[in-house]
Design a protein around this motif. Structure first.
Motif, PDB file in Angstrom:
ATOM      1  N   ILE A 135      -5.566   2.179   2.612  1.00 54.43           N
ATOM      2  CA  ILE A 135      -5.933   3.545   2.972  1.00 54.43           C
ATOM      3  C   ILE A 135      -4.743   4.314   3.533  1.00 54.43           C
ATOM      4  N   VAL A 136      -3.799   3.610   4.175  1.00 55.80           N
ATOM      5  CA  VAL A 136      -2.604   4.281   4.723  1.00 55.80           C
ATOM      6  C   VAL A 136      -1.760   4.848   3.590  1.00 55.80           C
ATOM      7  N   ALA A 137      -1.573   4.049   2.534  1.00 58.34           N
ATOM      8  CA  ALA A 137      -0.796   4.502   1.380  1.00 58.34           C
ATOM      9  C   ALA A 137      -1.488   5.673   0.686  1.00 58.34           C
TER      10      ALA A 137
ATOM     11  N   ARG B  92     -12.320   6.104   2.439  1.00 56.89           N
ATOM     12  CA  ARG B  92     -11.775   7.290   3.099  1.00 56.89           C
ATOM     13  C   ARG B  92     -12.019   7.189   4.602  1.00 56.89           C
ATOM     14  N   ASP B  93     -11.094   7.720   5.381  1.00 55.48           N
ATOM     15  CA  ASP B  93     -11.317   7.816   6.824  1.00 55.48           C
ATOM     16  C   ASP B  93     -11.207   9.275   7.234  1.00 55.48           C
ATOM     17  N   VAL B  94     -11.292   9.526   8.533  1.00 54.96           N
ATOM     18  CA  VAL B  94     -11.285  10.912   8.996  1.00 54.96           C
ATOM     19  C   VAL B  94      -9.959  11.589   8.689  1.00 54.96           C
ATOM     20  N   PHE B  95      -8.877  10.812   8.672  1.00 50.96           N
ATOM     21  CA  PHE B  95      -7.572  11.397   8.340  1.00 50.96           C
ATOM     22  C   PHE B  95      -7.566  11.899   6.904  1.00 50.96           C
ATOM     23  N   SER B  96      -8.220  11.170   6.000  1.00 50.07           N
ATOM     24  CA  SER B  96      -8.271  11.580   4.589  1.00 50.07           C
ATOM     25  C   SER B  96      -8.908  12.951   4.462  1.00 50.07           C
ATOM     26  N   TRP B  97     -10.085  13.104   5.051  1.00 50.09           N
ATOM     27  CA  TRP B  97     -10.809  14.373   4.960  1.00 50.09           C
ATOM     28  C   TRP B  97     -10.043  15.494   5.668  1.00 50.09           C
ATOM     29  N   THR B  98      -9.502  15.199   6.839  1.00 52.48           N
ATOM     30  CA  THR B  98      -8.794  16.221   7.615  1.00 52.48           C
ATOM     31  C   THR B  98      -7.552  16.703   6.884  1.00 52.48           C
ATOM     32  N   THR B  99      -6.877  15.806   6.176  1.00 54.63           N
ATOM     33  CA  THR B  99      -5.681  16.174   5.415  1.00 54.63           C
ATOM     34  C   THR B  99      -5.998  17.256   4.394  1.00 54.63           C
ATOM     35  N   VAL B 100      -7.134  17.130   3.707  1.00 54.99           N
ATOM     36  CA  VAL B 100      -7.499  18.120   2.688  1.00 54.99           C
ATOM     37  C   VAL B 100      -7.974  19.420   3.337  1.00 54.99           C
TER      38      VAL B 100
ATOM     39  N   HIS C  49       8.805  12.218  -7.248  1.00 56.80           N
ATOM     40  CA  HIS C  49       9.453  11.081  -6.591  1.00 56.80           C
ATOM     41  C   HIS C  49       8.470  10.387  -5.656  1.00 56.80           C
ATOM     42  N   ALA C  50       7.717  11.203  -4.907  1.00 59.53           N
ATOM     43  CA  ALA C  50       6.726  10.636  -3.982  1.00 59.53           C
ATOM     44  C   ALA C  50       5.686   9.818  -4.749  1.00 59.53           C
ATOM     45  N   HIS C  51       5.271  10.324  -5.910  1.00 59.23           N
ATOM     46  CA  HIS C  51       4.262   9.621  -6.706  1.00 59.23           C
ATOM     47  C   HIS C  51       4.815   8.308  -7.248  1.00 59.23           C
ATOM     48  N   ARG C  52       6.087   8.312  -7.626  1.00 55.10           N
ATOM     49  CA  ARG C  52       6.696   7.069  -8.121  1.00 55.10           C
ATOM     50  C   ARG C  52       6.763   6.022  -7.012  1.00 55.10           C
ATOM     51  N   VAL C  53       7.072   6.458  -5.793  1.00 55.36           N
ATOM     52  CA  VAL C  53       7.079   5.529  -4.658  1.00 55.36           C
ATOM     53  C   VAL C  53       5.669   4.977  -4.432  1.00 55.36           C
ATOM     54  N   PHE C  54       4.668   5.855  -4.537  1.00 52.28           N
ATOM     55  CA  PHE C  54       3.279   5.425  -4.354  1.00 52.28           C
ATOM     56  C   PHE C  54       2.916   4.320  -5.351  1.00 52.28           C
ATOM     57  N   GLU C  55       3.415   4.433  -6.565  1.00 53.04           N
ATOM     58  CA  GLU C  55       3.116   3.433  -7.593  1.00 53.04           C
ATOM     59  C   GLU C  55       3.810   2.099  -7.323  1.00 53.04           C
ATOM     60  N   GLU C  56       4.783   2.101  -6.382  1.00 52.74           N
ATOM     61  CA  GLU C  56       5.492   0.867  -6.041  1.00 52.74           C
ATOM     62  C   GLU C  56       4.733   0.012  -5.030  1.00 52.74           C
ATOM     63  N   PHE C  57       3.683   0.560  -4.403  1.00 54.01           N
ATOM     64  CA  PHE C  57       2.950  -0.210  -3.399  1.00 54.01           C
ATOM     65  C   PHE C  57       2.356  -1.460  -4.052  1.00 54.01           C
ATOM     66  N   PRO C  58       2.648  -2.646  -3.501  1.00 56.45           N
ATOM     67  CA  PRO C  58       2.115  -3.873  -4.102  1.00 56.45           C
ATOM     68  C   PRO C  58       0.599  -3.972  -3.985  1.00 56.45           C
ATOM     69  N   ARG C  59       0.056  -3.375  -2.917  1.00 55.50           N
ATOM     70  CA  ARG C  59      -1.389  -3.397  -2.720  1.00 55.50           C
ATOM     71  C   ARG C  59      -1.798  -2.077  -2.080  1.00 55.50           C
ATOM     72  N   LEU C  60      -2.692  -1.363  -2.739  1.00 56.12           N
ATOM     73  CA  LEU C  60      -3.094  -0.061  -2.217  1.00 56.12           C
ATOM     74  C   LEU C  60      -3.990  -0.231  -0.994  1.00 56.12           C
TER      75      LEU C  60
ATOM     76  N   ALA D 179      -5.378  18.543  -7.173  1.00 58.58           N
ATOM     77  CA  ALA D 179      -5.031  17.129  -7.321  1.00 58.58           C
ATOM     78  C   ALA D 179      -5.414  16.341  -6.072  1.00 58.58           C
ATOM     79  N   ALA D 180      -5.257  16.973  -4.900  1.00 60.65           N
ATOM     80  CA  ALA D 180      -5.613  16.303  -3.642  1.00 60.65           C
ATOM     81  C   ALA D 180      -7.106  16.000  -3.593  1.00 60.65           C
ATOM     82  N   VAL D 181      -7.922  16.970  -3.983  1.00 56.84           N
ATOM     83  CA  VAL D 181      -9.377  16.766  -3.972  1.00 56.84           C
ATOM     84  C   VAL D 181      -9.771  15.673  -4.960  1.00 56.84           C
ATOM     85  N   GLU D 182      -9.175  15.718  -6.156  1.00 62.48           N
ATOM     86  CA  GLU D 182      -9.450  14.685  -7.170  1.00 62.48           C
ATOM     87  C   GLU D 182      -9.068  13.298  -6.652  1.00 62.48           C
ATOM     88  N   PHE D 183      -7.908  13.243  -6.024  1.00 63.61           N
ATOM     89  CA  PHE D 183      -7.413  11.963  -5.508  1.00 63.61           C
ATOM     90  C   PHE D 183      -8.345  11.439  -4.416  1.00 63.61           C
ATOM     91  N   LEU D 184      -8.781  12.329  -3.528  1.00 58.07           N
ATOM     92  CA  LEU D 184      -9.689  11.936  -2.445  1.00 58.07           C
ATOM     93  C   LEU D 184     -10.983  11.344  -3.020  1.00 58.07           C
TER      94      LEU D 184
END
Length: 468
Positions: free
Chosen positions: A147-149, A176-184, A134-145, A165-170
């Motif tokens: 970094i927050v999305a 990428r910002d510091v939040f991206s790296w810290t999340t993983v 469900h989360a991924h389907r919502v992500f696909e609804e973003f009109p413009r990607l 999948a998280a590493v691949e996505f990153l």
């Protein structure tokens, strides 16, 4: 006295500072007629027309209790004040799944589903409820990607344990910002893979994002990797923790309370108490968690009296002990044989600090009495516990019975342990050994046979040697 909508709007925006005045402000808004729909009341400007919506949004944002947020939202609909893109994010942020899906329908019905703030809140809603598709389907609804999305989707993968999948996505993210790296880094730790967390931090530090200065580790990054180092509890992890400490010092970064506390926890767990004390001494701000880390470090390395003294200093600084603080202090009492002090603290937990004893507190008291040879008193504590004792509590008691030769009492309490849902092989072995030491060979043999028949295996211990 009449109040303008603008004045009341300013008041609602201050409600986070003045939560006790929320109801009075709500009443003022109603009595001054500002919650009437704009089509039913004369208005002089466009801002006046939207004043009901603005006032409701401010109230929803300001209120900290989810149920009241939902009540305000239903009241808003009943008064025909149209919700807008600012209404839904604070509601979705705190909603359980059933309410969240209803709000999702409302955003779709009102044509607001293209708003990035609403989409991000929806993505987070489904992610924290472990509905990754469900989360991924919502992500696909973003009109413009943006970094927050992308970071929200990255967090969704991490929360749900899909770290590959998280590493691949990153790696595919255009930015990428510091939040991206810290999340993983934190995602690996949350899923118990502390080694991977440390390795990924190393990858981050050698990546061009950091090398070129596009990204700098922040307090959350450092605290997360230090926590992983402490949980690994080996020499390599300690060296990594020292390198993180060195990086922060060399770069003259502001450590922050969380990083300093993580360092105390790491050094304390590894037995480097002098390092832990140095960090503690230079701290300008110390939170309860900081004192907890220092007290626990002292308690676990033979400096129990200093741990108790530290507890007294903490109280003198006006800080209220937490449940974790009392576990650390009771541990110090148990290991230092401070029976009277430990029992007094345990009995006064609720009265002095408003803390209800948990399983960990009971375990500490059983350990305290057991180490001191008061096995009868420890057994009485177990019998009168308000909940069923877990393996750790009964294990501490059995260990005391074995040391002090209380075989019959150990048998009585041991039976309770064997009736737990997941009996461990170590429990049977301990009971068998206790009987063998008293030359009760038939009982010892019966227990060993029960292990075989139940198909229970004792996890073997192991030692590690570090070559330097």
């Amino acid at each position: 006295m009449s109040y303008s909508g603008g004045f009341l709007l300013q008041l609602t925006q201050r409600c986070k500072i003045l939560p006790n005045q929320m109801k009075q402000i709500h009443s003022l808004i109603i009595t001054n007629g500002h919650l009437l729909h704009h089509s039913n009341a004369p208005s002089s400007s466009l801002s006046d027309q939207w004043m009901p919506t603005l006032l409701y949004n401010a109230l929803i944002h300001a209120d900290l209790i989810h149920e009241r947020k939902v009540f305000l939202f239903t009241h808003m609909l009943a008064n025909q004040a149209p919700p807008n893109s600012h209404t839904f994010p604070p509601l979705l942020k705190s909603s359980p799944l059933p309410v969240g899906t209803t709000l999702h329908s409302q955003t779709l019905k009102r044509g607001l589903l293209s708003d990035p703030f609403i989409l991000t809140a929806l993505l987070s809603l489904y992610a924290r409820n472990h509905l990754l598709p469900h989360a991924h389907r919502v992500f696909e609804e973003f009109p413009r990607l943006c970094i927050v999305a992308c970071n929200a989707m990255l967090s969704a993968f991490s929360i749900n344990g899909h770290m590959e999948a998280a590493v691949e996505f990153l790696e595919r993210m255009p930015q990428r910002d510091v939040f991206s790296w810290t999340t993983v880094v934190n995602g690996f730790a949350l899923n118990g893979n502390f080694g991977a967390s440390i390795r990924f931090f190393g990858k981050m530090m050698s990546h061009e994002d950091v090398v070129l200065g596009l990204v700098k580790p922040n307090e959350a990054t450092c605290a997360s990797v230090l926590s992983s180092c402490a949980n690994l509890d080996n020499k390599v992890a300690l060296e990594c923790g020292k390198q993180v400490h060195g990086y922060v010092v060399v770069n003259e970064a502001n450590l922050g309370v969380n990083v300093e506390t993580s360092l105390i926890h790491l050094y304390g767990k590894m037995g480097c108490l002098s390092n832990a004390e140095k960090v503690f001494r230079v701290m300008v701000v110390r939170k309860v968690c900081t004192w907890n880390a220092m007290i626990s470090s002292l308690a676990c390395h033979g400096r129990e009296k200093e741990a108790l003294d530290m507890f007294e200093k903490m109280k003198l600084h006006g800080l209220k002990p937490s449940s974790i603080t009392l576990v650390a202090v009771l541990t110090a009492c148990a290991r230092g044989n401070f029976v009277r002090e430990g029992l007094e603290l345990f009995r006064s937990m609720w009265q002095d600090f408003g803390i209800e004893p948990t399983m960990k507190h009971y375990g500490c008291v059983v350990d305290l009495l057991g180490r001191a040879g008061h096995v009868e008193e420890a057994a009485e504590i177990i019998r009168n516990m308000p909940f069923k004792p877990d393996v750790s509590v009964l294990g501490a008691f059995l260990g005391a019975c074995r040391i002090h030769g209380a075989i019959e009492l150990g048998e009585e309490i041991g039976k309770k342990m064997l009736n737990l849902q997941r009996p461990l092989g170590g429990t049977y072995v301990l009971l068998s050994s206790m009987n063998a030491e008293k030359e009760r060979w038939d009982r010892a043999s019966d227990l060993r046979r029960e292990i075989t028949e139940a198909g229970i295996q004792k996890i073997p211990a192991y030692s590690m040697v570090y070559l330097t």
